[in-house]
Design a protein around this motif. Structure first.
Motif, PDB file in Angstrom:
ATOM      1  N   ARG A  32       0.832  -1.205   0.000  1.00 26.24           N
ATOM      2  CA  ARG A  32       0.000   0.000   0.000  1.00 26.24           C
ATOM      3  C   ARG A  32       0.868   1.257   0.000  1.00 26.24           C
ATOM      4  O   ARG A  32       0.560   2.239  -0.679  1.00 26.24           O
ATOM      5  CB  ARG A  32      -0.916  -0.002   1.220  1.00 26.24           C
ATOM      6  CG  ARG A  32      -2.042  -1.045   1.150  1.00 26.24           C
ATOM      7  CD  ARG A  32      -2.802  -1.102   2.459  1.00 26.24           C
ATOM      8  NE  ARG A  32      -3.861  -2.109   2.416  1.00 26.24           N
ATOM      9  CZ  ARG A  32      -4.526  -2.535   3.480  1.00 26.24           C
ATOM     10  NH1 ARG A  32      -4.227  -2.050   4.692  1.00 26.24           N
ATOM     11  NH2 ARG A  32      -5.468  -3.447   3.354  1.00 26.24           N
ATOM     12  N   MET A  33       1.946   1.218   0.768  1.00 26.66           N
ATOM     13  CA  MET A  33       2.882   2.350   0.780  1.00 26.66           C
ATOM     14  C   MET A  33       3.505   2.541  -0.596  1.00 26.66           C
ATOM     15  O   MET A  33       3.685   3.679  -1.055  1.00 26.66           O
ATOM     16  CB  MET A  33       3.947   2.122   1.839  1.00 26.66           C
ATOM     17  CG  MET A  33       3.410   2.113   3.268  1.00 26.66           C
ATOM     18  SD  MET A  33       4.635   1.580   4.480  1.00 26.66           S
ATOM     19  CE  MET A  33       5.800   2.926   4.389  1.00 26.66           C
ATOM     20  N   ARG A  34       3.840   1.439  -1.250  1.00 22.17           N
ATOM     21  CA  ARG A  34       4.416   1.539  -2.603  1.00 22.17           C
ATOM     22  C   ARG A  34       3.421   2.174  -3.560  1.00 22.17           C
ATOM     23  O   ARG A  34       3.782   3.048  -4.366  1.00 22.17           O
ATOM     24  CB  ARG A  34       4.791   0.138  -3.101  1.00 22.17           C
ATOM     25  CG  ARG A  34       5.348   0.110  -4.521  1.00 22.17           C
ATOM     26  CD  ARG A  34       5.589  -1.310  -4.986  1.00 22.17           C
ATOM     27  NE  ARG A  34       4.345  -2.027  -5.225  1.00 22.17           N
ATOM     28  CZ  ARG A  34       3.684  -2.002  -6.380  1.00 22.17           C
ATOM     29  NH1 ARG A  34       4.129  -1.268  -7.390  1.00 22.17           N
ATOM     30  NH2 ARG A  34       2.575  -2.698  -6.522  1.00 22.17           N
ATOM     31  N   GLN A  35       2.168   1.746  -3.489  1.00 22.29           N
ATOM     32  CA  GLN A  35       1.139   2.281  -4.377  1.00 22.29           C
ATOM     33  C   GLN A  35       0.909   3.776  -4.155  1.00 22.29           C
ATOM     34  O   GLN A  35       0.537   4.499  -5.072  1.00 22.29           O
ATOM     35  CB  GLN A  35      -0.156   1.499  -4.182  1.00 22.29           C
ATOM     36  CG  GLN A  35      -0.063   0.044  -4.650  1.00 22.29           C
ATOM     37  CD  GLN A  35      -1.243  -0.796  -4.219  1.00 22.29           C
ATOM     38  OE1 GLN A  35      -1.980  -0.424  -3.298  1.00 22.29           O
ATOM     39  NE2 GLN A  35      -1.445  -1.939  -4.868  1.00 22.29           N
ATOM     40  N   ARG A  36       1.148   4.234  -2.925  1.00 24.30           N
ATOM     41  CA  ARG A  36       0.983   5.656  -2.602  1.00 24.30           C
ATOM     42  C   ARG A  36       2.285   6.430  -2.737  1.00 24.30           C
ATOM     43  O   ARG A  36       2.311   7.643  -2.523  1.00 24.30           O
ATOM     44  CB  ARG A  36       0.447   5.794  -1.174  1.00 24.30           C
ATOM     45  CG  ARG A  36      -0.951   5.204  -0.983  1.00 24.30           C
ATOM     46  CD  ARG A  36      -1.332   5.150   0.491  1.00 24.30           C
ATOM     47  NE  ARG A  36      -1.320   6.498   1.085  1.00 24.30           N
ATOM     48  CZ  ARG A  36      -1.439   6.734   2.397  1.00 24.30           C
ATOM     49  NH1 ARG A  36      -1.558   5.694   3.235  1.00 24.30           N
ATOM     50  NH2 ARG A  36      -1.424   7.962   2.856  1.00 24.30           N
ATOM     51  N   GLY A  37       3.384   5.724  -3.067  1.00 27.42           N
ATOM     52  CA  GLY A  37       4.673   6.381  -3.239  1.00 27.42           C
ATOM     53  C   GLY A  37       5.342   6.775  -1.940  1.00 27.42           C
ATOM     54  O   GLY A  37       6.200   7.663  -1.919  1.00 27.42           O
ATOM     55  N   ASP A  41      12.381   4.231  -2.386  1.00 28.29           N
ATOM     56  CA  ASP A  41      13.742   4.726  -2.611  1.00 28.29           C
ATOM     57  C   ASP A  41      14.306   4.312  -3.967  1.00 28.29           C
ATOM     58  O   ASP A  41      15.490   4.473  -4.223  1.00 28.29           O
ATOM     59  CB  ASP A  41      14.675   4.248  -1.499  1.00 28.29           C
ATOM     60  CG  ASP A  41      14.655   2.740  -1.303  1.00 28.29           C
ATOM     61  OD1 ASP A  41      13.931   2.058  -2.054  1.00 28.29           O
ATOM     62  OD2 ASP A  41      15.361   2.253  -0.409  1.00 28.29           O
ATOM     63  N   ILE A  42      13.448   3.765  -4.845  1.00 28.26           N
ATOM     64  CA  ILE A  42      13.894   3.409  -6.194  1.00 28.26           C
ATOM     65  C   ILE A  42      12.734   3.578  -7.163  1.00 28.26           C
ATOM     66  O   ILE A  42      11.588   3.253  -6.832  1.00 28.26           O
ATOM     67  CB  ILE A  42      14.435   1.959  -6.247  1.00 28.26           C
ATOM     68  CG1 ILE A  42      15.062   1.666  -7.620  1.00 28.26           C
ATOM     69  CG2 ILE A  42      13.342   0.958  -5.935  1.00 28.26           C
ATOM     70  CD1 ILE A  42      16.288   2.466  -7.923  1.00 28.26           C
ATOM     71  N   ALA A  53       9.214   1.631  -5.987  1.00 27.45           N
ATOM     72  CA  ALA A  53       9.335   0.454  -5.119  1.00 27.45           C
ATOM     73  C   ALA A  53      10.319   0.746  -3.999  1.00 27.45           C
ATOM     74  O   ALA A  53      10.878   1.845  -3.890  1.00 27.45           O
ATOM     75  CB  ALA A  53       9.773  -0.759  -5.932  1.00 27.45           C
ATOM     76  N   HIS A  54      10.524  -0.269  -3.150  1.00 25.48           N
ATOM     77  CA  HIS A  54      11.489  -0.194  -2.056  1.00 25.48           C
ATOM     78  C   HIS A  54      12.626  -1.167  -2.348  1.00 25.48           C
ATOM     79  O   HIS A  54      12.381  -2.358  -2.597  1.00 25.48           O
ATOM     80  CB  HIS A  54      10.825  -0.557  -0.728  1.00 25.48           C
ATOM     81  CG  HIS A  54       9.607   0.271  -0.417  1.00 25.48           C
ATOM     82  ND1 HIS A  54       8.329  -0.133  -0.763  1.00 25.48           N
ATOM     83  CD2 HIS A  54       9.484   1.482   0.181  1.00 25.48           C
ATOM     84  CE1 HIS A  54       7.461   0.785  -0.365  1.00 25.48           C
ATOM     85  NE2 HIS A  54       8.133   1.778   0.204  1.00 25.48           N
ATOM     86  N   LYS A  55      13.849  -0.683  -2.325  1.00 26.05           N
ATOM     87  CA  LYS A  55      14.994  -1.525  -2.652  1.00 26.05           C
ATOM     88  C   LYS A  55      15.051  -2.776  -1.777  1.00 26.05           C
ATOM     89  O   LYS A  55      15.351  -3.866  -2.251  1.00 26.05           O
ATOM     90  CB  LYS A  55      16.294  -0.734  -2.493  1.00 26.05           C
ATOM     91  CG  LYS A  55      16.555   0.300  -3.584  1.00 26.05           C
ATOM     92  CD  LYS A  55      17.903   0.973  -3.372  1.00 26.05           C
ATOM     93  CE  LYS A  55      18.177   2.002  -4.463  1.00 26.05           C
ATOM     94  NZ  LYS A  55      19.491   2.660  -4.271  1.00 26.05           N
ATOM     95  N   VAL A  56      14.777  -2.617  -0.490  1.00 23.68           N
ATOM     96  CA  VAL A  56      14.914  -3.740   0.432  1.00 23.68           C
ATOM     97  C   VAL A  56      13.940  -4.866   0.084  1.00 23.68           C
ATOM     98  O   VAL A  56      14.270  -6.046   0.217  1.00 23.68           O
ATOM     99  CB  VAL A  56      14.719  -3.270   1.897  1.00 23.68           C
ATOM    100  CG1 VAL A  56      13.298  -2.788   2.139  1.00 23.68           C
ATOM    101  CG2 VAL A  56      15.071  -4.396   2.865  1.00 23.68           C
ATOM    102  N   VAL A  57      12.741  -4.510  -0.393  1.00 25.87           N
ATOM    103  CA  VAL A  57      11.757  -5.535  -0.762  1.00 25.87           C
ATOM    104  C   VAL A  57      12.203  -6.258  -2.029  1.00 25.87           C
ATOM    105  O   VAL A  57      12.191  -7.490  -2.098  1.00 25.87           O
ATOM    106  CB  VAL A  57      10.358  -4.915  -0.951  1.00 25.87           C
ATOM    107  CG1 VAL A  57       9.379  -5.969  -1.469  1.00 25.87           C
ATOM    108  CG2 VAL A  57       9.858  -4.325   0.357  1.00 25.87           C
TER     109      VAL A  57
END
Length: 335
Positions: A32-37, A41-42, A53-57
Protein backbone atom coordinates in the motif's frame (compact mmCIF):
# COMPACT_ATOMS: atom_id res chain seq x y z
CA UNK A 1 11.49 -16.39 17.15
CA UNK A 2 9.99 -15.85 13.69
CA UNK A 3 7.04 -13.46 13.67
CA UNK A 4 6.96 -13.50 17.46
CA UNK A 5 7.28 -11.14 20.40
CA UNK A 6 8.78 -12.19 23.73
CA UNK A 7 7.50 -10.40 26.84
CA UNK A 8 8.23 -10.61 30.56
CA UNK A 9 5.43 -10.91 33.13
CA UNK A 10 5.55 -9.53 36.66
CA UNK A 11 7.35 -12.62 37.95
CA UNK A 12 10.13 -12.20 35.41
CA UNK A 13 9.08 -15.21 33.34
CA UNK A 14 8.98 -14.92 29.58
CA UNK A 15 5.78 -15.21 27.60
CA UNK A 16 6.05 -15.78 23.84
CA UNK A 17 3.50 -14.57 21.35
CA UNK A 18 3.69 -15.66 17.70
CA UNK A 19 1.63 -13.77 15.13
CA UNK A 20 0.92 -15.96 12.11
CA UNK A 21 -0.23 -12.94 10.07
CA UNK A 22 2.67 -10.65 10.91
CA UNK A 23 4.64 -11.16 7.67
CA UNK A 24 1.52 -11.12 5.51
CA UNK A 25 0.17 -7.93 7.07
CA UNK A 26 3.58 -6.25 6.88
CA UNK A 27 3.89 -6.91 3.14
CA UNK A 28 0.31 -5.79 2.56
CA UNK A 29 1.17 -2.52 4.31
CA UNK A 30 4.40 -2.09 2.33
CA UNK A 31 2.52 -2.68 -0.92
CA UNK A 32 0.00 0.00 0.00
CA UNK A 33 2.88 2.35 0.78
CA UNK A 34 4.42 1.54 -2.60
CA UNK A 35 1.14 2.28 -4.38
CA UNK A 36 0.98 5.66 -2.60
CA UNK A 37 4.67 6.38 -3.24
CA UNK A 38 5.55 6.45 0.48
CA UNK A 39 9.18 5.80 1.55
CA UNK A 40 10.01 4.49 -1.93
CA UNK A 41 13.74 4.73 -2.61
CA UNK A 42 13.89 3.41 -6.19
CA UNK A 43 12.06 4.21 -9.42
CA UNK A 44 12.34 1.65 -12.22
CA UNK A 45 12.04 3.11 -15.71
CA UNK A 46 11.00 0.81 -18.54
CA UNK A 47 9.75 2.30 -21.77
CA UNK A 48 7.54 5.23 -20.82
CA UNK A 49 6.49 3.64 -17.53
CA UNK A 50 7.79 4.47 -14.04
CA UNK A 51 7.46 1.90 -11.23
CA UNK A 52 8.14 3.01 -7.67
CA UNK A 53 9.34 0.45 -5.12
CA UNK A 54 11.49 -0.19 -2.06
CA UNK A 55 14.99 -1.53 -2.65
CA UNK A 56 14.91 -3.74 0.43
CA UNK A 57 11.76 -5.53 -0.76
CA UNK A 58 13.04 -6.11 -4.30
CA UNK A 59 16.47 -7.21 -3.03
CA UNK A 60 14.98 -9.63 -0.50
CA UNK A 61 12.78 -11.33 -3.12
CA UNK A 62 15.00 -11.27 -6.23
CA UNK A 63 18.68 -12.32 -6.55
CA UNK A 64 18.87 -10.01 -9.58
CA UNK A 65 17.84 -6.93 -7.60
CA UNK A 66 19.86 -8.12 -4.60
CA UNK A 67 23.00 -8.07 -6.75
CA UNK A 68 22.04 -4.73 -8.26
CA UNK A 69 21.44 -2.94 -4.95
CA UNK A 70 24.00 -4.54 -2.62
CA UNK A 71 27.14 -4.87 -4.76
CA UNK A 72 29.38 -2.17 -6.20
CA UNK A 73 27.13 -1.63 -9.22
CA UNK A 74 26.30 1.99 -9.93
CA UNK A 75 22.57 1.24 -9.44
CA UNK A 76 23.17 0.61 -5.72
CA UNK A 77 23.65 4.36 -5.24
CA UNK A 78 20.94 5.55 -7.63
CA UNK A 79 17.29 6.36 -7.02
CA UNK A 80 16.33 5.93 -10.70
CA UNK A 81 17.26 2.87 -12.79
CA UNK A 82 16.40 2.27 -16.45
CA UNK A 83 15.78 -1.34 -17.51
CA UNK A 84 15.93 -2.50 -21.11
CA UNK A 85 14.31 -5.22 -23.20
CA UNK A 86 11.46 -6.06 -20.84
CA UNK A 87 7.74 -5.49 -21.24
CA UNK A 88 6.56 -2.71 -18.86
CA UNK A 89 3.47 -4.64 -17.81
CA UNK A 90 5.52 -7.77 -17.14
CA UNK A 91 7.94 -5.82 -14.93
CA UNK A 92 5.05 -4.24 -13.03
CA UNK A 93 3.63 -7.70 -12.36
CA UNK A 94 7.01 -9.00 -11.21
CA UNK A 95 7.37 -6.09 -8.79
CA UNK A 96 3.82 -6.76 -7.61
CA UNK A 97 4.84 -10.40 -7.04
CA UNK A 98 7.68 -9.28 -4.74
CA UNK A 99 5.09 -7.69 -2.44
CA UNK A 100 2.15 -10.11 -2.79
CA UNK A 101 3.68 -13.49 -3.86
CA UNK A 102 1.02 -13.65 -6.60
CA UNK A 103 1.44 -13.44 -10.36
CA UNK A 104 -0.86 -14.42 -13.20
CA UNK A 105 0.35 -16.35 -16.25
CA UNK A 106 -2.18 -17.50 -18.82
CA UNK A 107 -3.39 -17.39 -22.37
CA UNK A 108 -4.42 -13.76 -21.98
CA UNK A 109 -1.18 -12.77 -20.27
CA UNK A 110 1.50 -14.00 -22.64
CA UNK A 111 3.97 -11.20 -21.80
CA UNK A 112 5.22 -13.20 -18.80
CA UNK A 113 5.69 -16.27 -20.99
CA UNK A 114 7.56 -14.03 -23.42
CA UNK A 115 9.67 -12.83 -20.51
CA UNK A 116 10.84 -16.26 -19.34
CA UNK A 117 11.58 -17.31 -22.93
CA UNK A 118 13.53 -14.14 -23.75
CA UNK A 119 17.26 -14.22 -24.47
CA UNK A 120 17.48 -10.86 -22.71
CA UNK A 121 16.07 -12.03 -19.38
CA UNK A 122 18.69 -11.08 -16.79
CA UNK A 123 18.74 -13.70 -14.02
CA UNK A 124 21.60 -14.91 -11.82
CA UNK A 125 21.02 -18.49 -12.98
CA UNK A 126 18.47 -20.58 -14.83
CA UNK A 127 17.55 -22.14 -11.50
CA UNK A 128 15.67 -18.93 -10.68
CA UNK A 129 13.51 -19.31 -13.80
CA UNK A 130 12.77 -22.96 -12.97
CA UNK A 131 11.85 -22.14 -9.36
CA UNK A 132 9.66 -19.21 -10.43
CA UNK A 133 7.68 -21.44 -12.80
CA UNK A 134 7.13 -24.12 -10.15
CA UNK A 135 6.20 -21.52 -7.54
CA UNK A 136 3.48 -20.15 -9.78
CA UNK A 137 2.12 -23.60 -10.67
CA UNK A 138 2.05 -24.80 -7.05
CA UNK A 139 0.15 -21.68 -5.94
CA UNK A 140 -2.94 -23.26 -7.57
CA UNK A 141 -1.70 -26.65 -8.68
CA UNK A 142 -5.06 -28.18 -9.61
CA UNK A 143 -5.89 -25.57 -12.24
CA UNK A 144 -2.33 -24.76 -13.34
CA UNK A 145 -0.66 -28.15 -13.75
CA UNK A 146 -1.93 -28.22 -17.35
CA UNK A 147 0.41 -25.32 -18.20
CA UNK A 148 3.58 -27.08 -16.99
CA UNK A 149 4.72 -28.44 -20.41
CA UNK A 150 4.30 -25.06 -22.11
CA UNK A 151 6.13 -23.27 -19.31
CA UNK A 152 8.94 -25.82 -19.08
CA UNK A 153 9.69 -25.35 -22.77
CA UNK A 154 10.68 -21.79 -21.84
CA UNK A 155 13.06 -22.97 -19.10
CA UNK A 156 16.55 -23.71 -20.40
CA UNK A 157 17.06 -26.99 -18.57
CA UNK A 158 20.43 -27.78 -20.24
CA UNK A 159 21.84 -24.69 -18.51
CA UNK A 160 21.04 -26.15 -15.09
CA UNK A 161 23.80 -28.12 -13.37
CA UNK A 162 23.68 -31.90 -13.61
CA UNK A 163 23.27 -32.16 -9.84
CA UNK A 164 20.33 -29.74 -9.88
CA UNK A 165 18.68 -31.69 -12.71
CA UNK A 166 18.94 -34.97 -10.81
CA UNK A 167 18.05 -33.71 -7.33
CA UNK A 168 15.37 -31.13 -8.19
CA UNK A 169 13.97 -31.61 -11.70
CA UNK A 170 13.99 -35.40 -12.03
CA UNK A 171 12.34 -35.78 -8.60
CA UNK A 172 9.60 -33.19 -9.26
CA UNK A 173 6.24 -34.94 -9.75
CA UNK A 174 4.86 -32.09 -11.86
CA UNK A 175 7.69 -32.73 -14.34
CA UNK A 176 7.49 -36.52 -14.26
CA UNK A 177 3.71 -36.40 -14.82
CA UNK A 178 4.08 -34.98 -18.36
CA UNK A 179 5.82 -36.92 -21.12
CA UNK A 180 6.79 -33.64 -22.84
CA UNK A 181 8.63 -32.56 -19.69
CA UNK A 182 10.44 -35.88 -19.43
CA UNK A 183 11.66 -35.40 -23.00
CA UNK A 184 13.00 -31.97 -22.05
CA UNK A 185 14.79 -33.49 -19.04
CA UNK A 186 16.36 -36.20 -21.22
CA UNK A 187 17.52 -33.51 -23.64
CA UNK A 188 19.18 -31.63 -20.78
CA UNK A 189 20.89 -34.74 -19.39
CA UNK A 190 22.22 -35.65 -22.84
CA UNK A 191 23.73 -32.16 -23.06
CA UNK A 192 25.67 -32.88 -19.87
CA UNK A 193 26.52 -36.55 -20.44
CA UNK A 194 27.68 -36.16 -24.06
CA UNK A 195 29.73 -32.93 -24.08
CA UNK A 196 31.40 -33.86 -27.37
CA UNK A 197 27.95 -33.69 -29.02
CA UNK A 198 26.99 -30.26 -27.69
CA UNK A 199 27.45 -28.67 -31.07
CA UNK A 200 24.83 -31.03 -32.52
CA UNK A 201 22.54 -30.79 -29.50
CA UNK A 202 22.52 -26.99 -29.45
CA UNK A 203 19.14 -25.23 -29.72
CA UNK A 204 17.31 -22.29 -28.17
CA UNK A 205 17.34 -23.97 -24.73
CA UNK A 206 21.11 -24.44 -24.70
CA UNK A 207 21.80 -20.79 -25.51
CA UNK A 208 22.76 -18.70 -22.45
CA UNK A 209 20.57 -15.69 -21.80
CA UNK A 210 22.20 -12.35 -22.46
CA UNK A 211 20.86 -9.09 -21.09
CA UNK A 212 21.39 -6.50 -23.80
CA UNK A 213 21.00 -3.70 -21.26
CA UNK A 214 23.80 -4.98 -19.03
CA UNK A 215 27.16 -3.29 -19.10
CA UNK A 216 30.41 -4.96 -20.15
CA UNK A 217 32.71 -5.76 -17.23
CA UNK A 218 36.46 -6.35 -17.53
CA UNK A 219 38.18 -8.47 -14.87
CA UNK A 220 41.84 -8.36 -13.80
CA UNK A 221 42.64 -11.65 -12.06
CA UNK A 222 45.69 -12.42 -9.90
CA UNK A 223 49.18 -11.58 -11.11
CA UNK A 224 52.16 -9.93 -9.42
CA UNK A 225 55.91 -10.30 -9.63
CA UNK A 226 58.04 -13.38 -9.06
CA UNK A 227 58.31 -12.61 -5.34
CA UNK A 228 54.91 -11.04 -4.69
CA UNK A 229 52.17 -13.11 -6.30
CA UNK A 230 48.60 -12.46 -5.15
CA UNK A 231 45.02 -13.64 -5.69
CA UNK A 232 43.40 -10.21 -5.74
CA UNK A 233 40.81 -9.44 -8.41
CA UNK A 234 39.37 -6.19 -9.74
CA UNK A 235 36.44 -5.40 -12.04
CA UNK A 236 36.08 -2.46 -14.42
CA UNK A 237 32.52 -1.28 -15.18
CA UNK A 238 32.36 0.37 -18.60
CA UNK A 239 29.26 2.38 -17.64
CA UNK A 240 30.75 4.03 -14.56
CA UNK A 241 34.35 4.09 -15.84
CA UNK A 242 35.49 2.79 -12.46
CA UNK A 243 37.56 -0.10 -11.13
CA UNK A 244 36.51 -1.80 -7.88
CA UNK A 245 37.79 -4.75 -5.88
CA UNK A 246 35.86 -8.02 -5.88
CA UNK A 247 36.42 -11.21 -3.88
CA UNK A 248 39.96 -12.61 -4.00
CA UNK A 249 40.68 -16.09 -5.31
CA UNK A 250 41.31 -18.84 -2.77
CA UNK A 251 44.74 -19.42 -4.34
CA UNK A 252 47.42 -16.94 -5.38
CA UNK A 253 47.83 -17.13 -9.14
CA UNK A 254 50.13 -15.48 -11.66
CA UNK A 255 50.40 -16.47 -15.34
CA UNK A 256 46.84 -17.78 -14.98
CA UNK A 257 44.45 -18.64 -17.82
CA UNK A 258 41.02 -17.00 -17.68
CA UNK A 259 37.78 -17.54 -19.62
CA UNK A 260 34.05 -17.01 -19.10
CA UNK A 261 31.17 -19.45 -19.57
CA UNK A 262 27.66 -18.16 -19.00
CA UNK A 263 27.67 -15.90 -15.97
CA UNK A 264 30.83 -17.31 -14.40
CA UNK A 265 34.52 -16.50 -14.74
CA UNK A 266 37.06 -19.34 -14.57
CA UNK A 267 40.67 -19.05 -13.37
CA UNK A 268 42.69 -21.99 -14.67
CA UNK A 269 46.12 -23.13 -13.51
CA UNK A 270 48.85 -20.52 -13.07
CA UNK A 271 51.81 -20.16 -10.71
CA UNK A 272 51.54 -19.54 -6.94
CA UNK A 273 55.17 -18.57 -6.30
CA UNK A 274 56.22 -22.11 -5.46
CA UNK A 275 54.85 -24.38 -8.15
CA UNK A 276 52.72 -24.47 -11.27
CA UNK A 277 49.06 -25.28 -10.65
CA UNK A 278 46.48 -27.71 -12.02
CA UNK A 279 43.64 -26.33 -9.89
CA UNK A 280 40.66 -24.39 -11.23
CA UNK A 281 38.18 -22.07 -9.52
CA UNK A 282 35.16 -20.09 -10.70
CA UNK A 283 33.84 -16.64 -9.77
CA UNK A 284 30.12 -15.89 -9.45
CA UNK A 285 29.48 -12.11 -9.67
CA UNK A 286 26.03 -12.50 -8.08
CA UNK A 287 27.39 -13.95 -4.83
CA UNK A 288 30.82 -12.29 -5.21
CA UNK A 289 32.55 -15.55 -4.34
CA UNK A 290 34.97 -18.12 -5.78
CA UNK A 291 34.29 -21.86 -5.78
CA UNK A 292 36.70 -24.76 -6.55
CA UNK A 293 36.18 -26.68 -9.78
CA UNK A 294 37.58 -29.94 -11.16
CA UNK A 295 41.35 -29.72 -11.57
CA UNK A 296 43.19 -30.29 -14.83
CA UNK A 297 45.20 -33.45 -15.37
CA UNK A 298 48.40 -31.45 -15.89
CA UNK A 299 49.97 -28.51 -14.06
CA UNK A 300 50.04 -25.48 -16.35
CA UNK A 301 51.07 -21.84 -16.18
CA UNK A 302 51.29 -19.36 -19.05
CA UNK A 303 48.59 -21.45 -20.73
CA UNK A 304 45.92 -20.62 -23.28
CA UNK A 305 42.27 -21.03 -22.19
CA UNK A 306 39.13 -20.82 -24.33
CA UNK A 307 35.44 -21.69 -24.03
CA UNK A 308 33.41 -23.42 -26.75
CA UNK A 309 29.93 -25.01 -26.57
CA UNK A 310 29.94 -24.92 -22.77
CA UNK A 311 33.34 -26.63 -22.49
CA UNK A 312 36.54 -25.10 -21.18
CA UNK A 313 39.75 -25.89 -23.09
CA UNK A 314 43.31 -25.49 -21.77
CA UNK A 315 46.22 -25.68 -24.21
CA UNK A 316 49.99 -25.47 -23.96
CA UNK A 317 51.75 -23.72 -21.09
CA UNK A 318 54.57 -24.63 -18.74
CA UNK A 319 54.44 -27.50 -16.20
CA UNK A 320 57.41 -26.46 -14.05
CA UNK A 321 59.97 -28.44 -16.02
CA UNK A 322 59.33 -27.81 -19.69
CA UNK A 323 57.02 -26.10 -22.12
CA UNK A 324 54.14 -28.34 -23.10
CA UNK A 325 53.84 -29.37 -26.73
CA UNK A 326 51.22 -27.24 -28.43
CA UNK A 327 50.04 -30.36 -30.28
CA UNK A 328 49.31 -32.14 -27.03
CA UNK A 329 45.57 -32.97 -26.78
CA UNK A 330 43.61 -30.25 -25.08
CA UNK A 331 42.46 -30.65 -21.50
CA UNK A 332 38.71 -30.14 -21.37
CA UNK A 333 35.97 -30.56 -18.82
CA UNK A 334 32.28 -29.79 -18.90
CA UNK A 335 30.90 -26.85 -16.96
Amino acid sequence: MEGGVQLLNRDGHSISHNSKRHYHDAFVCMNRMRQRGLLCDIVLHVGTKEIKAHKVVLASCSPYFHAMFTNEMSESRQTHVTLHDIDPQALEQLVQYAYTAEIVVGEGNVQVLDLISSDSLNVPSEEEVYRAVLSWVKHDVDSRRQHVPRLMKCVRLPLLSRDFLMSNVDTELLVRHHSECKDLLIEALKYHLMPEQRGVLSNSRTRPRRCEGASTVLFAVGGGSLFAIHGDCEAYDTRTDRWHMVASMSTRRARVGVAAIGNKLYAVGGYDGTSDLATVESYDPVTNSWQPEVSMGTRRSCLGVAALHGLLYAAGGYDGASCLNRRQPLCRWGI
